[in-house]
Write a protein that holds these residues in place. Structure first.
Motif, short mmCIF file in Angstrom:
data_model
loop_
_atom_site.label_atom_id
_atom_site.label_comp_id
_atom_site.label_asym_id
_atom_site.label_seq_id
_atom_site.Cartn_x
_atom_site.Cartn_y
_atom_site.Cartn_z
N ALA A 62 -5.24 8.94 3.94
CA ALA A 62 -4.13 8.54 4.82
C ALA A 62 -4.70 7.88 6.08
O ALA A 62 -5.55 8.44 6.75
N LYS A 63 -4.21 6.68 6.37
CA LYS A 63 -4.66 5.93 7.55
C LYS A 63 -4.01 6.50 8.80
O LYS A 63 -2.80 6.77 8.79
N LEU A 64 -4.77 6.62 9.87
CA LEU A 64 -4.20 7.14 11.11
C LEU A 64 -3.36 6.05 11.77
O LEU A 64 -3.76 4.90 11.84
N ASN A 65 -2.16 6.42 12.21
CA ASN A 65 -1.25 5.48 12.86
C ASN A 65 -0.58 6.19 14.03
O ASN A 65 0.26 7.07 13.83
N ALA A 66 -0.98 5.78 15.24
CA ALA A 66 -0.48 6.46 16.44
C ALA A 66 1.01 6.17 16.68
O ALA A 66 1.64 6.81 17.50
N ASN A 67 1.57 5.19 15.93
CA ASN A 67 3.01 4.90 16.10
C ASN A 67 3.90 5.96 15.46
O ASN A 67 5.11 5.96 15.67
N LEU A 68 3.32 6.83 14.67
CA LEU A 68 4.12 7.83 13.95
C LEU A 68 4.42 9.01 14.88
O LEU A 68 3.90 10.11 14.73
N THR A 69 5.30 8.75 15.82
CA THR A 69 5.65 9.73 16.85
C THR A 69 6.67 10.72 16.30
O THR A 69 7.08 10.64 15.15
N GLU A 70 7.10 11.63 17.16
CA GLU A 70 8.08 12.64 16.73
C GLU A 70 9.46 12.00 16.51
O GLU A 70 9.78 10.97 17.08
N PHE A 71 10.24 12.66 15.69
CA PHE A 71 11.63 12.24 15.47
C PHE A 71 12.54 12.88 16.52
O PHE A 71 12.21 13.91 17.12
N SER A 286 0.17 6.62 5.56
CA SER A 286 -0.35 6.79 6.92
C SER A 286 0.09 8.13 7.47
O SER A 286 0.98 8.79 6.94
N THR A 287 -0.57 8.53 8.56
CA THR A 287 -0.24 9.80 9.19
C THR A 287 -0.68 9.72 10.65
O THR A 287 -1.43 8.82 11.02
N GLN A 288 -0.17 10.60 11.46
CA GLN A 288 -0.58 10.60 12.86
C GLN A 288 -1.83 11.44 13.04
O GLN A 288 -2.11 12.32 12.21
N ASN A 289 -2.61 11.13 14.06
CA ASN A 289 -3.81 11.91 14.32
C ASN A 289 -3.42 13.13 15.13
O ASN A 289 -3.40 13.08 16.35
N ASN A 290 -3.11 14.22 14.45
CA ASN A 290 -2.73 15.41 15.21
C ASN A 290 -3.75 16.52 15.03
O ASN A 290 -3.43 17.69 15.11
N SER A 291 -4.99 16.12 14.82
CA SER A 291 -6.03 17.14 14.61
C SER A 291 -6.30 17.94 15.88
O SER A 291 -6.84 19.02 15.81
#
Ligand SMILES: *[C@@H]1O[C@H](CO)[C@@H](O)[C@H](O)[C@H]1NC(C)=O
Ligand SMILES: *[C@@H]1O[C@H](CO)[C@@H](O)[C@H](O)[C@H]1NC(C)=O
Ligand SMILES: *[C@@H]1O[C@H](CO)[C@@H](O)[C@H](O)[C@H]1NC(C)=O
Ligand SMILES: *[C@@H]1O[C@H](CO)[C@@H](O)[C@H](O)[C@H]1NC(C)=O
Ligand SMILES: *[C@@H]1O[C@H](CO)[C@@H](O)[C@H](O)[C@H]1NC(C)=O
Ligand SMILES: *[C@@H]1O[C@H](CO)[C@@H](O)[C@H](O)[C@H]1NC(C)=O
Ligand SMILES: *[C@@H]1O[C@H](CO)[C@@H](O)[C@H](O)[C@H]1NC(C)=O
Ligand SMILES: *[C@@H]1O[C@H](CO)[C@@H](O)[C@H](O)[C@H]1NC(C)=O
Ligand SMILES: *[C@@H]1O[C@H](CO)[C@@H](O)[C@H](O)[C@H]1NC(C)=O
Ligand SMILES: *[C@@H]1O[C@H](CO)[C@@H](O)[C@H](O)[C@H]1NC(C)=O
Ligand SMILES: [Zn+2]
Length: 325
Positions: A62-71, A286-291
């Protein structure tokens, strides 16, 4: 002209209309004449496409995508948001009142939440989620179907738009321990199954529990995103998929009710079981970087930082935590 009938039925699943004839069987899960391996023939323009769902999600790819913010979830806390629960013969579907919406999460606009339904296998020990993660199939999967608010609930228009629909997928797994009847929201929801044992039955849902109550325990800031399709005919490639990483935990007895209560047709017919489409070819995910957003992760980073210096510590931290995203 057969495909027009199938397309009409697909829209019926999205939003019940007067056109929906519950007797017509155009596709199914288990008869050889209409099961999932026949869908590309029944509905070739989409079920045979190249952007089909469900898929196996490979977490490490899964590619990291910082645009994947909360809903933002509107009316998900409303204890009167659920209108009715129905046995469609293929699944259990809950229709929602108007005014339930989602936005954010890198969606291009507001989407109306129209309904949710479930996919399952055969009891808690025969898993039946549609998506899998790193090859793991969960006992059940809940899908909340949303349509761009600008189409005003007209799903005929939404399915013609490559991002006209947004589906939220939640895995359901067995609650650890030996609990029964938990959580209470799922006890409340499943108490209606005995009222819809045969195909076409529908009963109103009384006020008392909300969508948030059903989605209990899931950190909704952590999810996978990809572009895919409806997982039933006519498989329109119109769906922005969001698959949440954390499952909803439901006690075994309640999970088992789905495969032992509702039937595919009349009271003599078999129970509804194994209602999921087989996996389709992979898509870019894709996914957000929430590590570093969870407490345990930041604690781990901090201890490594103390040992190895802050800069090296965060490198090690990012590296060692990424496989579990
Ligand atoms: C569908 O039915 C055919 C014919 O019986 C069978 O070979 C196939 O495995 C079935 N496929 C699915 C996905 O159930
Ligand atoms: C589906 O697509 C494949 C590859 O393009 C093709 O070989 C096959 O005939 C198609 N099947 C149907 C039912 O259209
Ligand atoms: C994030 O959003 C910006 C602004 O819309 C866009 O330019 C960029 O391509 C997006 N990034 C990704 C990874 O999609
Ligand atoms: C909750 O939903 C009901 C039914 O749609 C609606 O009448 C009510 O206004 C909603 N409550 C709030 C606070 O929005
Ligand atoms: C589902 O499980 C029940 C209980 O184990 C079993 O009797 C039944 O045959 C199974 N159904 C299918 C379709 O596998
Ligand atoms: C939905 O949109 C289509 C195409 O614009 C239109 O023909 C149809 O009447 C609309 N349906 C409803 C229920 O408004
Ligand atoms: C679970 O509950 C059953 C029935 O109450 C009991 O027999 C069993 O020992 C319990 N198992 C565990 C792991 O607590
Ligand atoms: C379950 O339903 C009861 C009766 O309607 C209601 O009082 C209770 O708040 C509900 N609880 C949850 C968590 O949904
Ligand atoms: C569900 O069935 C029970 C038992 O038959 C009945 O008492 C109850 O009123 C029904 N509920 C609804 C919402 O139809
Ligand atoms: C469903 O049950 C009805 C009533 O028994 C029967 O007439 C009909 O043929 C059944 N349909 C299917 C698809 O089995
Ligand atoms: Zn679904």
């Amino acid at each position: 002209m057969k495909w027009i009938l199938v397309a009409a039925l697909a829209v019926c699943i999205l939003a019940p209309t007067a056109d929906c004839t519950s007797e017509t069987v155009a596709w199914c899960y288990h008869l050889p004449s209409c099961n999932a391996s026949t869908w590309p023939k029944i509905s070739p323009q989409y079920c045979n496409g190249t952007r089909q769902s469900p898929i196996n999600i490979v977490s490490a790819s899964a590619k990291l995508n910082a645009n994947l913010t909360e809903f933002t979830f509107v009316n998900y806390d409303n204890k009167s948001a659920m209108k009715a629960i129905e046995n469609t013969g293929e699944t259990v579907k809950v229709t929602l009142n108007s005014g339930v919406q989602i936005s954010g999460g890198d969606l291009s606009e507001n989407y109306d939440s129209l309904q949710f339904h479930l996919h399952w296998g055969n009891g808690s020990s025969v898993p039946g989620s549609e998506h899998t993660v790193d090859g793991v199939r969960y006992p059940m999967e809940l899908h909340i179907l949303n349509s761009k608010s600008s189409y005003n609930g007209n799903t005929t228009q939404a399915v013609k738009d490559s991002t006209g629909l947004a589906a939220l997928g939640f895995f359901i797994e067995v609650m650890p321990g030996n609990s029964s009847g938990k959580p209470e929201s799922w006890y409340n929801l499943t108490s209606y199954l005995a009222n819809i044992t045969t195909k076409g039955q529908s009963v109103p849902i009384a006020a008392g529990f909300s969508l948030n109550d059903l989605l209990v325990g899931v950190d909704r800031s952590k999810y996978y995103r990809y572009l895919g399709s409806l997982t039933t005919p006519s498989c329109n490639e119109a769906v922005v998929w969001t698959v949440f990483k954390e499952p909803i935990k439901v006690s075994r007895d309640l999970i088992d009710l789905f495969s032992t209560t509702v039937r595919v047709n009349d009271s003599m017919s078999e129970h509804i079981t194994d209602i999921y489409r087989y996996l389709q070819p992979a898509q870019p995910v894709s996914t957000q970087n929430n590590s570093v957003t969870t407490n345990s992760a930041s604690t781990a980073c901090f201890s490594l930082g103390l040992l190895l210096s802050l800069a090296l510590g965060s490198l090690v931290c990012t590296y060692s935590l990424s496989p579990s995203k």
